[in-house]
Design an enzyme around this catalytic site. Sequence first.
Site, mmCIF file in Angstrom:
data_model
loop_
_atom_site.group_PDB
_atom_site.id
_atom_site.type_symbol
_atom_site.label_atom_id
_atom_site.label_comp_id
_atom_site.label_asym_id
_atom_site.label_seq_id
_atom_site.Cartn_x
_atom_site.Cartn_y
_atom_site.Cartn_z
ATOM 1 N N SER A 77 0.837 -1.194 0.000
ATOM 2 C CA SER A 77 0.000 0.000 0.000
ATOM 3 C C SER A 77 0.869 1.241 0.000
ATOM 4 O O SER A 77 2.045 1.207 0.399
ATOM 5 C CB SER A 77 -0.895 0.002 1.256
ATOM 6 N N TYR B 46 -3.637 -1.240 9.635
ATOM 7 C CA TYR B 46 -3.457 -1.465 8.199
ATOM 8 C C TYR B 46 -2.041 -1.074 7.770
ATOM 9 O O TYR B 46 -1.350 -1.846 7.091
ATOM 10 C CB TYR B 46 -4.494 -0.641 7.446
#
Length: 258
Positions: free
Chosen positions: A137, A150
């Site tokens: 990410s 996350y």
Amino acid sequence: MGTLDGRVVLITGAARGQGEQEARLFAAEGARVVLADVLDDQGEDLAKELGALYVHLDVGREDDWVAAVAAAKEAYGKVDGLVNNAGILRFNTLVDTPLDEFMQVVQVNQVGCFLGIKAVAGELAEAGGGTIVNTASYTAVTGMAAVGAYAASKHAILGLTRVAALELAPKGIRVNAMCPGAIDTAMSNPAQLDPEADTEEMARAIDGLYRKLVPLGRIGRPEEVARLALFLTGEDSSYITGQPFVIDGGWLAGVSVF
């Protein structure tokens, strides 16, 4: 001739979003695709449409990985590519994140990636080499408030990618990571999953937000991430391993004052 003719590639989280677009593109480029997900109805429908194989796979369960790889080998005789796409996102401030929530994100995103590498490495080596593409990410290379679990899991994926690239290179296996920014999927726009939501209004709000944040002035499309996954899986990237590839419309470059 397709870019992936003759390749057998397993894609996790393939029932919708980025995984769906990767499955569609890979199939169009000649791959025999194994779609893996926990969304069985959607996954099976897509597999039928593509003439592909669907397997139920909870990426945080090692037994599921063993079964998925076995099913792929039974159907196609080998596995020589993996896209670790499956992931989940939870919004919370770090100090308010319950341990159960943190561990849920780690189990899917980080442990799932680890188990995928572990499950396919021997098969890729047996096939004479192969590729693993891990989905990290934008938050794997910078910080972002309210997504601590996350971001932590995605930072870990970069570490796994680099170590796997070093250890598996002698076996002809390349391992790289994609680092998407905001992409127009249900993860970034949960309203897509709510039949009563005003999706057009939500889309306008999201568009307005990223027009300000992202130099290219828009949210990304899952098809664009799929093309990066294709590049990292195909021979055009044959001398690339152990690397993170940011695909974020320039977001990481900084914030424009103009």
